[in-house]
Design an enzyme around this catalytic site. Structure first.
Site, PDB file in Angstrom:
ATOM      1  N   GLU A  40      29.016  32.513 -22.793  1.00 19.97           N
ATOM      2  CA  GLU A  40      28.512  33.796 -21.894  1.00 19.97           C
ATOM      3  C   GLU A  40      26.746  33.785 -22.326  1.00 19.97           C
ATOM      4  O   GLU A  40      25.984  33.963 -21.644  1.00 19.97           O
ATOM      5  CB  GLU A  40      29.110  34.973 -21.985  1.00 19.97           C
ATOM      6  CG  GLU A  40      30.220  35.110 -21.040  1.00 19.97           C
ATOM      7  CD  GLU A  40      30.265  34.912 -19.815  1.00 19.97           C
ATOM      8  OE1 GLU A  40      29.208  35.032 -19.233  1.00 19.97           O
ATOM      9  OE2 GLU A  40      30.986  34.342 -19.029  1.00 19.97           O
ATOM     10  N   CYS A 188      29.280  31.829  -1.680  1.00 18.72           N
ATOM     11  CA  CYS A 188      28.662  33.003  -1.207  1.00 18.72           C
ATOM     12  C   CYS A 188      27.160  32.756  -1.571  1.00 18.72           C
ATOM     13  O   CYS A 188      26.600  33.360  -2.516  1.00 18.72           O
ATOM     14  CB  CYS A 188      29.148  34.346  -1.864  1.00 18.72           C
ATOM     15  SG  CYS A 188      28.302  35.984  -0.940  1.00 18.72           S
ATOM     16  N   CYS A 195      30.495  31.134   4.839  1.00 23.04           N
ATOM     17  CA  CYS A 195      31.573  31.835   5.184  1.00 23.04           C
ATOM     18  C   CYS A 195      32.793  31.350   5.797  1.00 23.04           C
ATOM     19  O   CYS A 195      33.867  32.115   5.738  1.00 23.04           O
ATOM     20  CB  CYS A 195      30.875  32.954   6.028  1.00 23.04           C
ATOM     21  SG  CYS A 195      29.605  33.971   5.504  1.00 23.04           S
ATOM     22  N   CYS A 198      35.240  30.997   2.912  1.00 26.21           N
ATOM     23  CA  CYS A 198      35.347  31.845   2.115  1.00 26.21           C
ATOM     24  C   CYS A 198      36.706  32.873   2.214  1.00 26.21           C
ATOM     25  O   CYS A 198      37.046  33.269   3.394  1.00 26.21           O
ATOM     26  CB  CYS A 198      34.246  33.158   2.252  1.00 26.21           C
ATOM     27  SG  CYS A 198      34.105  34.335   1.143  1.00 26.21           S
ATOM     28  N   CYS A 204      34.891  41.278   4.756  1.00 27.30           N
ATOM     29  CA  CYS A 204      33.590  41.313   4.421  1.00 27.30           C
ATOM     30  C   CYS A 204      32.299  41.843   5.698  1.00 27.30           C
ATOM     31  O   CYS A 204      32.417  41.142   6.714  1.00 27.30           O
ATOM     32  CB  CYS A 204      32.905  39.547   4.203  1.00 27.30           C
ATOM     33  SG  CYS A 204      31.386  39.717   3.663  1.00 27.30           S
TER      34      CYS A 204
HETATM   35  N1  ADE Z   1      28.016  32.275 -15.641  1.00 26.12           N
HETATM   36  C1  ADE Z   1      28.306  33.072 -16.481  1.00 26.12           C
HETATM   37  N2  ADE Z   1      29.434  33.047 -17.074  1.00 26.12           N
HETATM   38  C2  ADE Z   1      30.134  32.229 -16.318  1.00 26.12           C
HETATM   39  C3  ADE Z   1      31.585  31.828 -16.497  1.00 26.12           C
HETATM   40  N3  ADE Z   1      32.309  32.298 -17.529  1.00 26.12           N
HETATM   41  N4  ADE Z   1      31.872  30.583 -15.836  1.00 26.12           N
HETATM   42  C4  ADE Z   1      30.948  30.360 -14.698  1.00 26.12           C
HETATM   43  N5  ADE Z   1      29.577  30.759 -14.649  1.00 26.12           N
HETATM   44  C5  ADE Z   1      29.349  31.747 -15.477  1.00 26.12           C
END
Ligand code: ADE
Length: 334
Positions: A40, A188, A195, A198, A204
């Site tokens: 992250e 998206c 779409c 999706c 949506c």
């Molecule tokens: N972008 C931010 N966190 C992510 C994740 N865990 N998987 C894919 N893209 C991301």
């Protein structure tokens, strides 16, 4: 979001989820919080494609939180070189040491948020993915999916988060968050949403409007100021004089060419080698100027081992431009 749409979202995720090195498959036990946290942080400003090889190299070098907490700062900053936003790496080290001293990651988004480098989005993402908390993780991709689902042209952050809170409360939070991330990254899409494939198209509203790409409305682009700076190329015996930037501020703690403070408002005169680089708040044109006298505290880095110096992208570009220009010069007469 309707219960049917959440179910279809999760079924779609089971079929189509991206396999990523920090993930565990849908429906299985959550991944190691260390890997979730690291991914992250890396993904905060960097694309998935760029992060994958860097993540793998990083965890091969420091496979656990304890290993990272014991690492040398300069080694970690060097490993981060090229990923940009170096405050992330400095916070990463501080966070690893704090969490190691605590005996492991706290499990709630509220506690995670207290840690260095972890803001509202990241604390929610880690809590949902690693600990199953129904935390409303909203990144750009998820914000776009939600804005479209309810046809919000000018979405307010709090409103989007409230809607996300309801969605993650309806099932396994980690899978839902990652399913929405994947949807935003593969279906998206900002300009050309796909779409027809999706799983959320039934409910949506943007799809129903016939112009899904109009949601959310684009924000006016900020203009980036242009700045100009100088870097010194100080060379002796096939080695280059490098310095370490001050610990705080832009490129803080990173290896660098010495130079001025980039406060120039116009390009330096002359025919120096120049490189351009875009930072978040400004664009820089850096002139590389050969010079004989030393500048600042530093060290001699052999030119054939510059790749081991941990230079960030700006200085890699500068070095590459200088070496490229040299290779085109005629050899000097003996
Ligand atoms: N972008 C931010 N966190 C992510 C994740 N865990 N998987 C894919 N893209 C991301």
């Amino acid at each position: 979001m309707t219960a049917n749409d959440v179910t279809r979202l999760l079924e779609h995720y089971v079929d189509k989820s991206r396999v990523l090195p920090w993930r565990s498959p849908p429906g299985s036990a959550p991944p190691d919080p260390y890997r979730v946290w690291l991914s992250e942080i890396m993904l905060q400003q960097t694309t998935v494609a760029a992060v994958i090889p860097r993540f793998e190299r990083f965890v091969a070098r420091w496979p656990s939180l304890g290993a990272l907490a014991a690492a040398d700062d300069a080694e970690v900053l060097g490993e981060w070189a090229g990923l940009g936003y170096y405050a992330r790496a400095r916070n990463l080290i501080a966070c690893a040491r704090r969490v190691a001293a605590m005996g492991g990651f706290p499990k709630s988004s509220a506690e995670l948020r207290q840690l260095p480098g972890i803001g509202a989005y990241t604390s929610s993402a880690i809590a949902a993915i690693a600990f199953g908390e129904a935390a409303p993780a909203v990144d750009t991709n998820i914000a776009r999916v939600i804005s479209r689902y309810w046809a919000l042209a000018q979405p307010l952050r709090a409103d989007v988060e409230n809607r996300m809170s309801d969605i993650v409360a309806a099932g396994p939070a980690g899978d839902i968050v990652q399913a929405l991330m994947d949807l935003g990254a593969t279906i998206c899409l900002p300009a050309r949403p796909q779409c027809t494939t999706c799983p959320l198209r039934e409910g949506c509203r943007a799809f129903a409007s016939g112009i899904p790409e109009a949601f959310p409305a684009p924000r006016p682009k900020k203009v980036r100021p242009q700045r100009f700076g100088i870097a010194y190329w100080i060379e002796r015996d096939r080695a280059l004089w490098l310095v370490r930037r001050p610990a705080r501020g832009l490129l803080g703690g990173m290896a660098a060419l010495p130079g001025d403070d980039w406060s120039g408002e116009a390009a330096a005169a002359g025919d120096a080698i120049r490189v351009r680089h875009v930072f978040t708040h400004f664009a820089l044109e850096l002139a590389i100027v050969e010079r004989a006298e030393l500048s600042g505290e530093g060290w001699w880095q052999p030119i054939d081992r510059l790749d081991q110096a941990g230079l960030p992208t700006l200085y890699r570009k500068a070095v590459a431009a200088m070496l490229e220009a040299r290779s085109k010069q005629l050899p000097r007469a003996a």
